[in-house]
Design a protein around this motif. Sequence first.
Motif, PDB file in Angstrom:
ATOM      1  N   ILE A   1       4.219  -1.138   0.303  1.00 22.67           N
ATOM      2  CA  ILE A   1       3.415  -0.282  -0.573  1.00 22.67           C
ATOM      3  C   ILE A   1       2.023  -0.884  -0.728  1.00 22.67           C
ATOM      4  O   ILE A   1       1.847  -2.104  -0.601  1.00 22.67           O
ATOM      5  CB  ILE A   1       4.115  -0.121  -1.948  1.00 22.67           C
ATOM      6  CG1 ILE A   1       3.684   1.148  -2.662  1.00 22.67           C
ATOM      7  CG2 ILE A   1       3.933  -1.359  -2.831  1.00 22.67           C
ATOM      8  CD1 ILE A   1       4.660   1.592  -3.740  1.00 22.67           C
ATOM      9  N   ASP A   2       1.041  -0.025  -0.972  1.00 26.11           N
ATOM     10  CA  ASP A   2      -0.305  -0.526  -1.255  1.00 26.11           C
ATOM     11  C   ASP A   2      -0.673  -0.202  -2.700  1.00 26.11           C
ATOM     12  O   ASP A   2       0.155   0.322  -3.467  1.00 26.11           O
ATOM     13  CB  ASP A   2      -1.327  -0.008  -0.244  1.00 26.11           C
ATOM     14  CG  ASP A   2      -1.577   1.494  -0.321  1.00 26.11           C
ATOM     15  OD1 ASP A   2      -1.073   2.163  -1.252  1.00 26.11           O
ATOM     16  OD2 ASP A   2      -2.299   2.015   0.559  1.00 26.11           O
ATOM     17  N   CYS A   3      -1.911  -0.528  -3.088  1.00 27.00           N
ATOM     18  CA  CYS A   3      -2.294  -0.431  -4.496  1.00 27.00           C
ATOM     19  C   CYS A   3      -2.178   0.984  -5.033  1.00 27.00           C
ATOM     20  O   CYS A   3      -1.587   1.231  -6.098  1.00 27.00           O
ATOM     21  CB  CYS A   3      -3.700  -0.993  -4.715  1.00 27.00           C
ATOM     22  SG  CYS A   3      -5.032  -0.067  -3.894  1.00 27.00           S
ATOM     23  N   SER A   4      -2.720   1.951  -4.316  1.00 25.19           N
ATOM     24  CA  SER A   4      -2.688   3.331  -4.806  1.00 25.19           C
ATOM     25  C   SER A   4      -1.307   3.942  -4.649  1.00 25.19           C
ATOM     26  O   SER A   4      -0.909   4.801  -5.445  1.00 25.19           O
ATOM     27  CB  SER A   4      -3.733   4.176  -4.075  1.00 25.19           C
ATOM     28  OG  SER A   4      -3.552   4.146  -2.677  1.00 25.19           O
ATOM     29  N   GLY A   5      -0.553   3.489  -3.625  1.00 23.78           N
ATOM     30  CA  GLY A   5       0.817   3.953  -3.486  1.00 23.78           C
ATOM     31  C   GLY A   5       1.677   3.531  -4.654  1.00 23.78           C
ATOM     32  O   GLY A   5       2.521   4.293  -5.138  1.00 23.78           O
ATOM     33  N   LEU A   6       1.479   2.303  -5.134  1.00 19.77           N
ATOM     34  CA  LEU A   6       2.216   1.808  -6.298  1.00 19.77           C
ATOM     35  C   LEU A   6       1.903   2.644  -7.529  1.00 19.77           C
ATOM     36  O   LEU A   6       2.802   3.045  -8.274  1.00 19.77           O
ATOM     37  CB  LEU A   6       1.858   0.346  -6.544  1.00 19.77           C
ATOM     38  CG  LEU A   6       2.552  -0.334  -7.729  1.00 19.77           C
ATOM     39  CD1 LEU A   6       4.040  -0.502  -7.470  1.00 19.77           C
ATOM     40  CD2 LEU A   6       1.907  -1.689  -8.033  1.00 19.77           C
ATOM     41  N   VAL A   7       0.617   2.913  -7.748  1.00 18.13           N
ATOM     42  CA  VAL A   7       0.217   3.715  -8.907  1.00 18.13           C
ATOM     43  C   VAL A   7       0.773   5.125  -8.794  1.00 18.13           C
ATOM     44  O   VAL A   7       1.325   5.667  -9.754  1.00 18.13           O
ATOM     45  CB  VAL A   7      -1.321   3.737  -9.032  1.00 18.13           C
ATOM     46  CG1 VAL A   7      -1.776   4.796 -10.037  1.00 18.13           C
ATOM     47  CG2 VAL A   7      -1.832   2.365  -9.449  1.00 18.13           C
ATOM     48  N   GLN A   8       0.675   5.731  -7.606  1.00 16.37           N
ATOM     49  CA  GLN A   8       1.153   7.101  -7.458  1.00 16.37           C
ATOM     50  C   GLN A   8       2.658   7.183  -7.675  1.00 16.37           C
ATOM     51  O   GLN A   8       3.140   8.075  -8.383  1.00 16.37           O
ATOM     52  CB  GLN A   8       0.801   7.657  -6.079  1.00 16.37           C
ATOM     53  CG  GLN A   8       1.183   9.136  -5.953  1.00 16.37           C
ATOM     54  CD  GLN A   8       0.950   9.705  -4.588  1.00 16.37           C
ATOM     55  OE1 GLN A   8       1.331   9.113  -3.588  1.00 16.37           O
ATOM     56  NE2 GLN A   8       0.329  10.874  -4.522  1.00 16.37           N
ATOM     57  N   LEU A   9       3.418   6.273  -7.075  1.00 17.89           N
ATOM     58  CA  LEU A   9       4.867   6.322  -7.206  1.00 17.89           C
ATOM     59  C   LEU A   9       5.287   6.135  -8.659  1.00 17.89           C
ATOM     60  O   LEU A   9       6.127   6.879  -9.180  1.00 17.89           O
ATOM     61  CB  LEU A   9       5.517   5.264  -6.317  1.00 17.89           C
ATOM     62  CG  LEU A   9       7.046   5.198  -6.321  1.00 17.89           C
ATOM     63  CD1 LEU A   9       7.647   6.552  -5.985  1.00 17.89           C
ATOM     64  CD2 LEU A   9       7.534   4.138  -5.349  1.00 17.89           C
ATOM     65  N   ALA A  10       4.697   5.158  -9.345  1.00 18.85           N
ATOM     66  CA  ALA A  10       5.056   4.910 -10.743  1.00 18.85           C
ATOM     67  C   ALA A  10       4.687   6.101 -11.626  1.00 18.85           C
ATOM     68  O   ALA A  10       5.457   6.488 -12.510  1.00 18.85           O
ATOM     69  CB  ALA A  10       4.365   3.641 -11.233  1.00 18.85           C
ATOM     70  N   CYS A  11       3.523   6.668 -11.388  1.00 16.41           N
ATOM     71  CA  CYS A  11       3.093   7.824 -12.183  1.00 16.41           C
ATOM     72  C   CYS A  11       3.957   9.042 -11.897  1.00 16.41           C
ATOM     73  O   CYS A  11       4.382   9.760 -12.814  1.00 16.41           O
ATOM     74  CB  CYS A  11       1.628   8.143 -11.910  1.00 16.41           C
ATOM     75  SG  CYS A  11       0.463   6.988 -12.661  1.00 16.41           S
TER      76      CYS A  11
END
Length: 280
Positions: A179-189
């Motif tokens: 996962i990358d930085c924005s992928g982490l944020v998108q998945l969590a959100c």
Amino acid sequence: MTDRRLRAANAHVAAVALQGQVTAPRYVKGTRQQVKVPVADLCAAPEGARDRQLLLGERVQVFDTRGGWSFVRAQKDGYVGYLIADQLGAVHTATHWVSAAATHLYPQADFKVKQTARLSLGVSVSVAAQGGRFSQTPFGWIPTVHLSPVSSRPADPVAVAEQLLGTPYLWGGNSRDGIDCSGLVQLACWVCGFDCPADSDLQAASLGVEMDSGSEMRRGDLLFWRGHVAFVVDRHRVLHANAGHMATVYEPFETAVGRIAAQGDGAVTLRRRLTKPDKA
């Protein structure tokens, strides 16, 4: 519509909604399909670089298929790209989602048999039946303890992101395997019911509300650098997937600020605070 990531048009076809805005040989409504493999790379072009990833159960609008590749738009965020056509199949109504960091798919309701696939946090499935410790889906059996009903969503995106601590960094990644930085944020959100774009620049432009740089940081706030995003855990720490550690990690705020500046990506440019989730 100049951003290719969000423009459902190529040299062969365009979404019917873009008629009059872009020139294309034909305009189509497209057909709905969903991803039928654990993780699928959404590419910038057929055989091209990975832009993002889609997980099992994610829905797409398919506008064109040729040469084994489908030109699609992801339902969850409008991201456009190319998927291998064989990775798509019929749509099943999701009843549950994988709420563990990762789980396995089995050919039968028996944890002693060889698994057929590994599934990531956030995968959506349709449960047809439950037997003992397992739930049956169109793709196989999943341990019931690793599933939650789609009506049950956590409230804290940071707690979701914490489940992915230690996940290897992967450019364009959206799963527990990478996962990358924005992928982490998108998945969590997304797990918590927030609509969320896929890339950090899109997130910086639309997620939540912008906060004054002098206001107190709160858990769940998002800090943006040029090309990077991180969750605030508390006043002293951030949580992010980053190439410096090649993993999803906690990092002291001041350390992260100094390290990112030293590698040439500047200072924090923006802080945003998530508002009420978009989905019930």
